[in-house]
Enzyme design. Structure first.
Site, PDB file in Angstrom:
ATOM      1  N   LYS A 171       0.842  -1.208   0.000  1.00 45.20           N
ATOM      2  CA  LYS A 171       0.000   0.000   0.000  1.00 45.20           C
ATOM      3  C   LYS A 171       0.879   1.262   0.000  1.00 45.20           C
ATOM      4  O   LYS A 171       0.577   2.239  -0.684  1.00 45.20           O
ATOM      5  CB  LYS A 171      -0.924  -0.022   1.228  1.00 45.20           C
ATOM      6  N   LYS A 239      -0.484  11.358   5.461  1.00 41.46           N
ATOM      7  CA  LYS A 239      -0.222  10.296   6.449  1.00 41.46           C
ATOM      8  C   LYS A 239       0.446   9.101   5.761  1.00 41.46           C
ATOM      9  O   LYS A 239       1.415   8.536   6.260  1.00 41.46           O
ATOM     10  CB  LYS A 239      -1.547   9.876   7.095  1.00 41.46           C
TER      11      LYS A 239
HETATM   12  P1  NAD Z   1     -12.586   7.885   8.625  1.00 38.78           P
HETATM   13  O1  NAD Z   1     -11.921   8.931   9.454  1.00 38.78           O
HETATM   14  O2  NAD Z   1     -13.783   8.240   7.827  1.00 38.78           O
HETATM   15  O3  NAD Z   1     -13.025   6.650   9.586  1.00 38.78           O
HETATM   16  C1  NAD Z   1     -12.315   6.196  10.701  1.00 38.78           C
HETATM   17  C2  NAD Z   1     -13.301   5.833  11.803  1.00 38.78           C
HETATM   18  O4  NAD Z   1     -12.563   5.323  12.912  1.00 38.78           O
HETATM   19  C3  NAD Z   1     -14.101   7.039  12.323  1.00 38.78           C
HETATM   20  O5  NAD Z   1     -15.478   6.732  12.306  1.00 38.78           O
HETATM   21  C4  NAD Z   1     -13.575   7.238  13.746  1.00 38.78           C
HETATM   22  O6  NAD Z   1     -14.565   7.722  14.644  1.00 38.78           O
HETATM   23  C5  NAD Z   1     -13.144   5.822  14.111  1.00 38.78           C
HETATM   24  N1  NAD Z   1     -12.139   5.745  15.166  1.00 38.78           N
HETATM   25  C6  NAD Z   1     -10.994   6.445  15.300  1.00 38.78           C
HETATM   26  N2  NAD Z   1     -10.291   6.013  16.363  1.00 38.78           N
HETATM   27  C7  NAD Z   1     -11.017   5.005  16.916  1.00 38.78           C
HETATM   28  C8  NAD Z   1     -10.812   4.123  18.029  1.00 38.78           C
HETATM   29  N3  NAD Z   1      -9.722   4.221  18.800  1.00 38.78           N
HETATM   30  N4  NAD Z   1     -11.754   3.194  18.292  1.00 38.78           N
HETATM   31  C9  NAD Z   1     -12.860   3.097  17.521  1.00 38.78           C
HETATM   32  N5  NAD Z   1     -13.111   3.892  16.461  1.00 38.78           N
HETATM   33  C10 NAD Z   1     -12.194   4.819  16.161  1.00 38.78           C
HETATM   34  O7  NAD Z   1     -11.432   7.251   7.716  1.00 38.78           O
HETATM   35  P2  NAD Z   1     -11.615   6.384   6.370  1.00 38.78           P
HETATM   36  O8  NAD Z   1     -11.596   7.283   5.189  1.00 38.78           O
HETATM   37  O9  NAD Z   1     -12.722   5.403   6.557  1.00 38.78           O
HETATM   38  O10 NAD Z   1     -10.198   5.625   6.362  1.00 38.78           O
HETATM   39  C11 NAD Z   1      -9.919   4.501   7.184  1.00 38.78           C
HETATM   40  C12 NAD Z   1      -8.599   3.900   6.719  1.00 38.78           C
HETATM   41  O11 NAD Z   1      -8.716   3.485   5.351  1.00 38.78           O
HETATM   42  C13 NAD Z   1      -7.416   4.908   6.772  1.00 38.78           C
HETATM   43  O12 NAD Z   1      -6.256   4.232   7.190  1.00 38.78           O
HETATM   44  C14 NAD Z   1      -7.301   5.374   5.313  1.00 38.78           C
HETATM   45  O13 NAD Z   1      -6.001   5.812   4.978  1.00 38.78           O
HETATM   46  C15 NAD Z   1      -7.682   4.099   4.572  1.00 38.78           C
HETATM   47  N6  NAD Z   1      -8.195   4.317   3.200  1.00 38.78           N
HETATM   48  C16 NAD Z   1      -9.089   5.322   2.962  1.00 38.78           C
HETATM   49  C17 NAD Z   1      -9.555   5.504   1.658  1.00 38.78           C
HETATM   50  C18 NAD Z   1     -10.537   6.623   1.330  1.00 38.78           C
HETATM   51  O14 NAD Z   1     -10.747   6.890   0.138  1.00 38.78           O
HETATM   52  N7  NAD Z   1     -11.172   7.250   2.316  1.00 38.78           N
HETATM   53  C19 NAD Z   1      -9.110   4.672   0.621  1.00 38.78           C
HETATM   54  C20 NAD Z   1      -8.227   3.651   0.913  1.00 38.78           C
HETATM   55  C21 NAD Z   1      -7.776   3.481   2.222  1.00 38.78           C
END
Ligand code: NAD
Length: 292
Positions: A171, A239
């Site tokens: 990744k 990040k």
């Molecule tokens: P997001 O911020 O929308 O979701 C993360 C969730 O985790 C939130 O709802 C938050 O409240 C929760 N959270 C944070 N800390 C927590 C804890 N200690 N316990 C329980 N819940 C907790 O982020 P996202 O866009 O869904 O991304 C999640 C992961 O996927 C990241 O690592 C991101 O880099 C990766 N990712 C995102 C995308 C994208 O297009 N958004 C694409 C590929 C990969």
């Protein structure tokens, strides 16, 4: 059917969890954001107050959290997954985090007779909604085979790359290529624009040649439209560049192009534009060129 725990119901986690529910799995979900939890329990999932409680009630625990410290805290911290997980369970982290953190978690869980997979994804929110994510996996083959029915609900291109951390290394490599390709497309389009050439035709011409890429196609169109609504936010890509640079430092691998892109992303964050799509690298260069 195995009972699934899902921790982190955000932009990505929510549609992934909903697809598992739709496929007939029983889910226990947890998120620090109670509104997010409600949206998924309304579709039939149960909820738990802590990651430990999720692990106690389920056989396979999936995390989809923002960054390495979040996953480390949810798994190894107080009331974390490691305190509640049963021997023989499977842990799958699908967040994008540092390979070293994935390896540390796999080592701790192995002592509890729990197999772990790092399985970060590519494909964005649309891929998560459509169950069409690319999933890059690190960990034992037996764990990969056990997880496959779940992966097939969430994704399409699913590859076991190697040992623990290998999914995250893949990744990070993906994010290097995406970041630097956006930089290349942004520089090229910006040069053409300042030279007074029609960038709609530039994109069209280049799409038929060796410079063709999905980024020229999709983000090239964003640059033409001046549309930087996310998509994938600059702050999240920053990040991921940090993960790549940190891994490069640990292995003594120079990543000069990545450092440049990360530094420009820093400038975008400093301007308060971290919520924009990562293609806003083009907006930043355009401003530096006096075009905005
Ligand atoms: P997001 O911020 O929308 O979701 C993360 C969730 O985790 C939130 O709802 C938050 O409240 C929760 N959270 C944070 N800390 C927590 C804890 N200690 N316990 C329980 N819940 C907790 O982020 P996202 O866009 O869904 O991304 C999640 C992961 O996927 C990241 O690592 C991101 O880099 C990766 N990712 C995102 C995308 C994208 O297009 N958004 C694409 C590929 C990969």
């Amino acid at each position: 059917m195995e009972k699934i725990g899902f921790i982190g119901i955000g932009i990505m986690g929510k549609p992934m969890a909903l697809n598992l529910i739709e496929a007939g799995y029983d889910l226990v979900v947890m998120d620090i954001d109670k509104k997010a939890v409600k949206e998924v329990t309304a579709q039939g999932a149960k909820s738990a107050e802590t990651a430990k409680a999720v692990a106690e009630q389920t056989d396979v625990i999936i995390t989809m959290l923002p960054d390495s410290p979040d996953v480390e805290q949810a798994v190894l911290g107080p009331d974390g997954v490691a305190e509640g997980i049963k021997a023989g369970s499977l842990f799958i982290d699908m967040s994008t985090i540092a390979p070293a953190t994935s390896q540390k978690i796999a080592e701790v869980l192995a002592k509890k007779d729990v197999q772990a997979l790092d399985a970060p994804v590519s494909g964005g929110e649309v891929g998560a909604i459509n169950g069409a994510l690319s999933i890059m996996v690190g960990g034992p083959e037996t764990a990969f085979e056990r997880a496959m029915p779940l992966f097939e609900i969430m994704g399409k291109n699913i590859v076991l790359i190697g040992e623990a951390g290998a999914g995250q290394v893949t990744k990070a490599s993906n994010q290097i290529i995406v970041g630097m390709t956006i930089q290349a497309v942004a520089e090229a389009m910006n040069l053409a624009k300042k030279a007074g050439v029609d960038i709609v035709r530039v994109r069209e011409a280049l799409l038929g040649g060796f410079a063709q890429s999905r980024i020229l196609d999709l983000h090239g169109q964003r640059i033409i439209d001046n549309n930087y609504k996310p998509g994938f936010k600059v702050k999240l890509h920053r990040k991921d560049m940090n993960i790549a640079l940190q891994t490069g430092r640990e292995l003594s691998v120079p990543l000069p192009g990545s450092a440049l892109v990360a530094s420009q992303m820093d400038a975008i964050l400093a301007k308060g534009d971290g919520e924009l799509d990562h293609s806003a690298l083009a907006l930043f260069l355009s401003q530096l060129s006096g075009l905005e």
